[in-house]
Design a protein around this motif. Structure first.
Motif, mmCIF file in Angstrom:
data_model
loop_
_atom_site.group_PDB
_atom_site.id
_atom_site.type_symbol
_atom_site.label_atom_id
_atom_site.label_comp_id
_atom_site.label_asym_id
_atom_site.label_seq_id
_atom_site.Cartn_x
_atom_site.Cartn_y
_atom_site.Cartn_z
ATOM 1 N N GLY A 77 2.381 17.213 -0.247
ATOM 2 C CA GLY A 77 2.787 16.410 1.232
ATOM 3 C C GLY A 77 1.441 16.355 1.685
ATOM 4 N N VAL A 78 0.598 17.200 1.748
ATOM 5 C CA VAL A 78 -0.605 17.117 2.610
ATOM 6 C C VAL A 78 -1.461 16.225 1.838
ATOM 7 C CG1 VAL A 78 -2.839 18.416 2.883
ATOM 8 C CG2 VAL A 78 -0.748 19.737 3.456
ATOM 9 N N VAL A 79 -1.455 16.084 0.389
ATOM 10 C CA VAL A 79 -1.995 14.944 -0.299
ATOM 11 C C VAL A 79 -1.766 13.520 0.072
ATOM 12 C CG1 VAL A 79 -2.666 14.073 -2.590
ATOM 13 C CG2 VAL A 79 -3.075 16.751 -2.289
ATOM 14 N N ILE A 80 -0.492 13.402 0.221
ATOM 15 C CA ILE A 80 0.108 12.054 0.593
ATOM 16 C C ILE A 80 -0.242 11.771 2.023
ATOM 17 C CG2 ILE A 80 2.346 10.820 0.735
ATOM 18 C CD1 ILE A 80 3.132 12.268 -1.408
ATOM 19 N N ALA A 81 -0.134 12.728 2.696
ATOM 20 C CA ALA A 81 -0.625 12.489 4.206
ATOM 21 C C ALA A 81 -2.060 12.057 4.232
ATOM 22 C CB ALA A 81 -0.284 13.535 4.966
ATOM 23 N N PHE A 82 -2.875 12.670 3.653
ATOM 24 C CA PHE A 82 -4.290 12.250 3.652
ATOM 25 C C PHE A 82 -4.438 10.904 2.973
ATOM 26 C CE2 PHE A 82 -8.574 12.404 1.869
ATOM 27 C CZ PHE A 82 -9.340 12.623 2.938
ATOM 28 N N LEU A 83 -3.818 10.594 2.191
ATOM 29 C CA LEU A 83 -4.012 9.274 1.403
ATOM 30 C C LEU A 83 -3.296 8.042 2.470
ATOM 31 C CD1 LEU A 83 -2.754 9.774 -2.259
ATOM 32 C CD2 LEU A 83 -5.300 9.482 -1.343
ATOM 33 N N ILE A 84 -2.295 8.365 3.139
ATOM 34 C CA ILE A 84 -1.879 7.593 4.374
ATOM 35 C C ILE A 84 -3.015 7.413 5.357
ATOM 36 C CG2 ILE A 84 -0.101 7.320 6.156
ATOM 37 C CD1 ILE A 84 1.845 8.427 3.944
ATOM 38 N N TYR A 85 -3.627 8.603 5.616
ATOM 39 C CA TYR A 85 -4.359 8.681 6.627
ATOM 40 C C TYR A 85 -5.730 7.647 6.427
ATOM 41 C CZ TYR A 85 -8.435 10.136 9.718
ATOM 42 O OH TYR A 85 -9.458 10.123 10.633
ATOM 43 N N ARG A 86 -6.110 7.856 5.216
ATOM 44 C CA ARG A 86 -7.384 7.079 4.664
ATOM 45 C C ARG A 86 -6.978 5.463 4.527
ATOM 46 N NH1 ARG A 86 -11.014 9.135 0.390
ATOM 47 N NH2 ARG A 86 -11.565 6.920 0.611
ATOM 48 N N LYS A 87 -5.601 5.071 4.206
ATOM 49 C CA LYS A 87 -5.191 3.915 4.511
ATOM 50 C C LYS A 87 -5.302 3.123 5.885
ATOM 51 C CE LYS A 87 -4.661 3.102 0.039
ATOM 52 N NZ LYS A 87 -5.388 2.206 -0.752
ATOM 53 N N LEU A 88 -5.122 4.061 7.023
ATOM 54 C CA LEU A 88 -4.952 3.494 8.191
ATOM 55 C C LEU A 88 -6.154 2.917 8.876
ATOM 56 C CD1 LEU A 88 -3.037 6.312 9.907
ATOM 57 C CD2 LEU A 88 -2.094 4.150 9.091
#
Length: 88
Positions: A77-88
Protein backbone atom coordinates in the motif's frame (compact mmCIF):
# COMPACT_ATOMS: atom_id res chain seq x y z
CA UNK A 1 10.04 19.76 -1.54
CA UNK A 2 7.34 22.29 -0.79
CA UNK A 3 5.44 22.00 2.48
CA UNK A 4 2.12 21.42 0.70
CA UNK A 5 3.58 18.57 -1.36
CA UNK A 6 5.04 17.03 1.81
CA UNK A 7 1.57 16.95 3.36
CA UNK A 8 0.17 15.29 0.24
CA UNK A 9 2.90 12.63 0.41
CA UNK A 10 2.26 12.04 4.13
CA UNK A 11 -1.50 11.74 3.56
CA UNK A 12 -1.04 9.33 0.64
CA UNK A 13 1.39 7.19 2.66
CA UNK A 14 -1.04 7.06 5.59
CA UNK A 15 -3.89 6.09 3.24
CA UNK A 16 -1.66 3.43 1.67
CA UNK A 17 -0.87 1.89 5.07
CA UNK A 18 -4.51 1.91 6.19
CA UNK A 19 -5.94 0.54 2.95
CA UNK A 20 -3.15 -2.04 2.64
CA UNK A 21 -3.68 -3.26 6.19
CA UNK A 22 -7.43 -3.43 5.61
CA UNK A 23 -6.94 -5.51 2.46
CA UNK A 24 -4.51 -7.77 4.34
CA UNK A 25 -7.13 -8.43 7.01
CA UNK A 26 -9.81 -9.07 4.37
CA UNK A 27 -7.64 -11.58 2.49
CA UNK A 28 -6.24 -13.54 5.44
CA UNK A 29 -8.87 -16.30 5.05
CA UNK A 30 -8.38 -16.68 1.29
CA UNK A 31 -5.81 -19.43 0.83
CA UNK A 32 -3.95 -18.01 -2.18
CA UNK A 33 -3.96 -14.43 -0.78
CA UNK A 34 -3.30 -15.18 2.89
CA UNK A 35 0.37 -14.20 2.47
CA UNK A 36 -0.70 -10.54 2.25
CA UNK A 37 -1.54 -10.53 5.97
CA UNK A 38 1.86 -11.95 6.94
CA UNK A 39 3.68 -9.46 9.13
CA UNK A 40 4.99 -8.55 12.52
CA UNK A 41 3.46 -6.70 15.45
CA UNK A 42 5.63 -4.72 17.81
CA UNK A 43 5.24 -1.96 20.37
CA UNK A 44 4.34 -1.34 23.98
CA UNK A 45 1.20 -2.94 25.37
CA UNK A 46 -0.62 -6.23 25.67
CA UNK A 47 -1.00 -6.70 21.89
CA UNK A 48 2.76 -6.56 21.41
CA UNK A 49 3.45 -9.00 24.22
CA UNK A 50 5.10 -6.36 26.41
CA UNK A 51 3.78 -4.83 29.61
CA UNK A 52 1.86 -1.61 29.12
CA UNK A 53 2.87 1.59 30.91
CA UNK A 54 0.44 2.17 33.78
CA UNK A 55 0.10 5.47 35.63
CA UNK A 56 -1.79 4.87 38.89
CA UNK A 57 -2.75 8.08 40.71
CA UNK A 58 -4.89 6.41 43.34
CA UNK A 59 -8.16 7.87 42.14
CA UNK A 60 -7.59 7.24 38.47
CA UNK A 61 -5.46 4.73 36.61
CA UNK A 62 -4.29 5.43 33.06
CA UNK A 63 -2.77 2.75 30.82
CA UNK A 64 -0.62 3.71 27.84
CA UNK A 65 0.15 1.36 24.97
CA UNK A 66 1.17 1.40 21.35
CA UNK A 67 1.06 -1.46 18.89
CA UNK A 68 2.12 -1.37 15.25
CA UNK A 69 1.57 -4.20 12.77
CA UNK A 70 3.52 -4.10 9.54
CA UNK A 71 2.27 -6.57 6.94
CA UNK A 72 3.12 -7.24 3.33
CA UNK A 73 -0.17 -5.65 2.27
CA UNK A 74 0.61 -2.43 4.15
CA UNK A 75 4.08 -2.26 2.56
CA UNK A 76 2.50 -2.74 -0.87
CA UNK A 77 0.00 0.00 0.00
CA UNK A 78 2.85 2.41 0.79
CA UNK A 79 4.63 1.55 -2.47
CA UNK A 80 1.45 2.12 -4.49
CA UNK A 81 0.81 5.41 -2.64
CA UNK A 82 4.35 6.57 -3.48
CA UNK A 83 3.85 5.67 -7.15
CA UNK A 84 0.61 7.65 -7.17
CA UNK A 85 2.43 10.59 -5.59
CA UNK A 86 5.09 10.50 -8.31
CA UNK A 87 2.37 10.62 -10.99
CA UNK A 88 0.81 13.78 -9.45
Amino acid sequence: MKTGRAWVLLLLMLCGVVIGSFLGILTKDISWLSWLDYGMTFGIGSDAGNGALVLNLGVISVTFGLSIKISIASILGVVIAFLIYRKL
